[in-house]
Write an enzyme that holds these catalytic residues in place. Structure first.
Site, PDB file in Angstrom:
ATOM      1  N   VAL A  14      31.856 -36.863  32.883  1.00 49.03           N
ATOM      2  CA  VAL A  14      31.108 -35.891  32.080  1.00 49.03           C
ATOM      3  C   VAL A  14      31.457 -34.453  32.449  1.00 49.03           C
ATOM      4  CG1 VAL A  14      28.800 -35.011  31.583  1.00 49.03           C
ATOM      5  CG2 VAL A  14      29.193 -37.466  31.635  1.00 49.03           C
ATOM      6  N   ASN A  34      43.496 -38.677  34.073  1.00 48.36           N
ATOM      7  CA  ASN A  34      42.476 -39.529  34.660  1.00 48.36           C
ATOM      8  C   ASN A  34      43.143 -40.798  35.173  1.00 48.36           C
ATOM      9  OD1 ASN A  34      39.306 -39.783  34.765  1.00 48.36           O
ATOM     10  ND2 ASN A  34      40.082 -41.821  34.251  1.00 48.36           N
ATOM     11  N   ARG A  35      42.635 -41.294  36.312  1.00 48.08           N
ATOM     12  CA  ARG A  35      43.237 -42.488  36.909  1.00 48.08           C
ATOM     13  C   ARG A  35      43.249 -43.647  35.924  1.00 48.08           C
ATOM     14  NH1 ARG A  35      40.411 -44.822  42.194  1.00 48.08           N
ATOM     15  NH2 ARG A  35      38.783 -45.134  40.621  1.00 48.08           N
ATOM     16  N   SER A 130      27.590 -25.714  39.255  1.00 50.06           N
ATOM     17  CA  SER A 130      26.227 -26.160  38.966  1.00 50.06           C
ATOM     18  C   SER A 130      25.849 -25.881  37.522  1.00 50.06           C
ATOM     19  CB  SER A 130      25.227 -25.460  39.885  1.00 50.06           C
ATOM     20  OG  SER A 130      23.903 -25.840  39.558  1.00 50.06           O
ATOM     21  N   LYS A 185      26.858 -23.945  47.625  1.00 47.83           N
ATOM     22  CA  LYS A 185      26.441 -24.919  46.618  1.00 47.83           C
ATOM     23  C   LYS A 185      25.491 -25.947  47.230  1.00 47.83           C
ATOM     24  CE  LYS A 185      26.470 -27.278  42.716  1.00 47.83           C
ATOM     25  NZ  LYS A 185      26.101 -28.655  43.008  1.00 47.83           N
ATOM     26  N   HIS A 188      22.180 -24.358  47.490  1.00 49.05           N
ATOM     27  CA  HIS A 188      21.653 -24.348  46.120  1.00 49.05           C
ATOM     28  C   HIS A 188      20.987 -25.680  45.802  1.00 49.05           C
ATOM     29  CE1 HIS A 188      22.202 -25.740  41.967  1.00 49.05           C
ATOM     30  NE2 HIS A 188      22.027 -24.509  41.562  1.00 49.05           N
ATOM     31  N   ASN A 189      21.670 -26.768  46.130  1.00 46.45           N
ATOM     32  CA  ASN A 189      21.122 -28.094  45.829  1.00 46.45           C
ATOM     33  C   ASN A 189      19.886 -28.392  46.672  1.00 46.45           C
ATOM     34  OD1 ASN A 189      23.400 -28.230  44.223  1.00 46.45           O
ATOM     35  ND2 ASN A 189      23.860 -30.339  44.762  1.00 46.45           N
ATOM     36  N   GLU A 192      17.150 -26.672  45.069  1.00 45.39           N
ATOM     37  CA  GLU A 192      16.846 -27.464  43.864  1.00 45.39           C
ATOM     38  C   GLU A 192      15.933 -28.639  44.212  1.00 45.39           C
ATOM     39  OE1 GLU A 192      19.523 -30.642  41.490  1.00 45.39           O
ATOM     40  OE2 GLU A 192      20.353 -28.611  41.516  1.00 45.39           O
ATOM     41  N   ARG A 449       7.600 -29.607  78.806  1.00 45.95           N
ATOM     42  CA  ARG A 449       9.005 -29.919  79.067  1.00 45.95           C
ATOM     43  C   ARG A 449       9.344 -29.667  80.539  1.00 45.95           C
ATOM     44  NH1 ARG A 449      12.828 -26.976  76.847  1.00 45.95           N
ATOM     45  NH2 ARG A 449      14.311 -28.662  76.557  1.00 45.95           N
TER      46      ARG A 449
END
Length: 486
Positions: A14, A34-35, A130, A185, A188-189, A192, A449
């Protein structure tokens, strides 16, 4: 059609198909491969028919059709597939040619691949893209990083196909060296993930806590999308809540409550741990998806674990809670971005990237999933103060959170009283309270600690960097462990 293509694209899923059509619509000639070669034939005979798009039956043929310096963009699944295609194209490239990875690759892989291709005289770009299917076709947000020398050769193409702001600025600019583009990126995700989770928590409060119908929620989200929460995710939530199938049934209620994820949110949380940054909100958003995935366990637990079920808010308090939810969502959103930018600043120091934080906000203004009017304020904040430590310290965001604070606290406390989980919004408020605290209880933690592991501590009455150990039991002696920070 030109004899040579401006750019070649490998991968006709897509995103690949739509980016190719986007490039062609902006005046570029594109070669594609494309493969599964039958996909090339179907594409050329279908959506690409009559356009300046060349179908290729092999990687060799694709590279032979490209103008120098050759630009090959890989739109394939992240991971081993990227490495495999890199090895396939290398024999057909010459010094100065460029390989572009437009997938969601993990930034350490991009750092490695940049070094590898540069060692062979080639140039490499790892770029976040994105915007999903629609963004790829009409204009995505594009975040390129890698070999700086490659930018001048790809700048015209990438900026022309990217989304544009209302002022005509491209939502694409050079991010930084090696893995910087894919790191931005990834953040960004992560943001999101946080935005989506907070919207879902708001929806849950409306549905369970206020007893609102989808139609009522649709109207509220429509209103919110015309104000300070105006954004792509609020917009699509509005549309989802108003959508009915051919039988008139509301589709959202028929969807199983188990969320999927591809890993970029998890990567963000892991990177935060590596950098020692408190990305609490995004971490909770990732774990919320994990919790949703154990559906059968939750159903079984719901039959034996009791809480304040069935309680609802009605009357005037209901209307007030809707207003409170808007403010709580807005304040939490500010925290989400504040945390994300903290992580980018820390990573920039680690990897010696010179990130333009205002420019990153501009890249996110259009085309991408987290696009919103909100981002303009972030750009302004970093333009006023490029060294801003935290968005919460910017005057605009400080005022916004102060105004929202009472509503924010009412939402979280009400959720607790009603037994409605709000992990991300609650985490945002906890972070805010922690960040504004001049003193946290970590003094006791350090004492613990030191008690069990002789890990030492600093003192408030001594300079930073001096460490002390107490023989708490009288049996431990004076030997202490070395001090280090993870």
């Amino acid at each position: 059609m030109k004899k040579k293509a401006d750019i070649g694209v490998v991968g006709l899923a897509v995103m690949g198909e739509n980016l190719i059509l986007n490039m062609e619509s902006k005046g570029f000639t594109v070669a594609c491969y494309n493969r599964t070669v039958s996909k090339v034939k179907n594409f050329i005979g279908g959506r690409a028919a009559g356009k300046n798009i060349m179908g290729c039956r092999s990687v060799r043929q694709l590279c032979s059709k490209l103008e120098r310096p050759r630009k090959v963009m890989l739109m394939v699944k992240a991971g081993g597939a990227v490495d495999a295609f890199i090895e396939q194209v290398i024999p057909y490239l010459q010094k100065g040619d460029i390989v572009i990875d437009g997938g969601n690759s993990h930034f350490p892989d991009t750092i490695r691949r940049t070094e590898y291709l540069e060692s062979k005289g080639l140039l490499y770009i790892g770029t976040g893209v994105s915007g999903g299917e629609e963004g790829a076709l009409l204009g995505p947000s594009i975040m390129p990083g890698g070999s700086k020398k490659a930018w001048r050769s790809v700048k015209r193409i990438l900026q022309k196909i990217s989304a544009q702001t209302d002022a005509g600025e491209p939502c694409c600019d050079w991010v930084g060296e090696n893995g910087a583009g894919h790191f931005v990126k990834m953040v960004h995700n992560g943001i999101e993930y946080g935005d989506m989770q907070m919207i879902c928590e708001t929806y849950q409060m409306m549905k369970r806590g206020l007893g609102m119908t989808n139609k009522e929620m649709h109207r509220v989200f429509s209103q919110w999308n015309r104000g300070k929460l105006d954004s792509y995710l609020i917009e699509i939530t509005r549309d989802i809540l108003g959508y009915k199938d051919e039988n008139g049934d509301e589709v959202v209620d028929a969807i199983l409550d188990t969320a999927g994820q591809k890993g970029t949110g998890k990567w963000t949380a892991i990177a935060a741990l590596d950098e020692g940054m408190p990305l609490t909100l995004i971490g909770e958003a990732v774990f919320a998806r994990c919790l949703s995935a154990i559906k059968e366990e939750r159903v079984a637990a719901s039959k034996v674990l009791k809480g304040p079920e069935g309680k609802r808010i009605t009357g005037k308090k209901k209307a007030q809670m809707v207003k409170d939810l808007q403010d709580a969502l807005y304040a939490s959103k500010i925290v989400s971005y504040a945390q994300g930018y903290q992580l980018m600043r820390a990573a920039a120091a680690t990897y010696k990237w010179k990130l333009n934080y205002g420019g990153i906000a501009l890249m996110w203004r259009g085309g991408c999933i987290i696009r919103s009017v909100f981002l303009g304020r972030i750009k302004e904040a970093f333009e006023k103060n490029p060294e801003l430590d935290n968005l919460l310290l910017d005057p605009f965001f400080k005022r916004a959170v102060t105004r929202a604070q009472d509503s924010w606290r009412r939402v979280v406390s009400t959720a607790v009283e009603l037994g409605i989980p709000m992990p991300a919004i609650s985490a945002a408020l906890a972070y805010y309270d922690g960040y504004r605290a001049a003193r946290l209880p970590a003094n006791l933690l350090q004492a613990q600690r030191d008690y069990f592991g002789a890990h030492t501590y600093e003192r408030v009455d001594k300079p930073r960097g001096e460490f002390f150990h107490t023989n708490w039991t009288g049996r431990g002696g004076t030997t202490s462990a070395s001090t280090y920070v993870v």
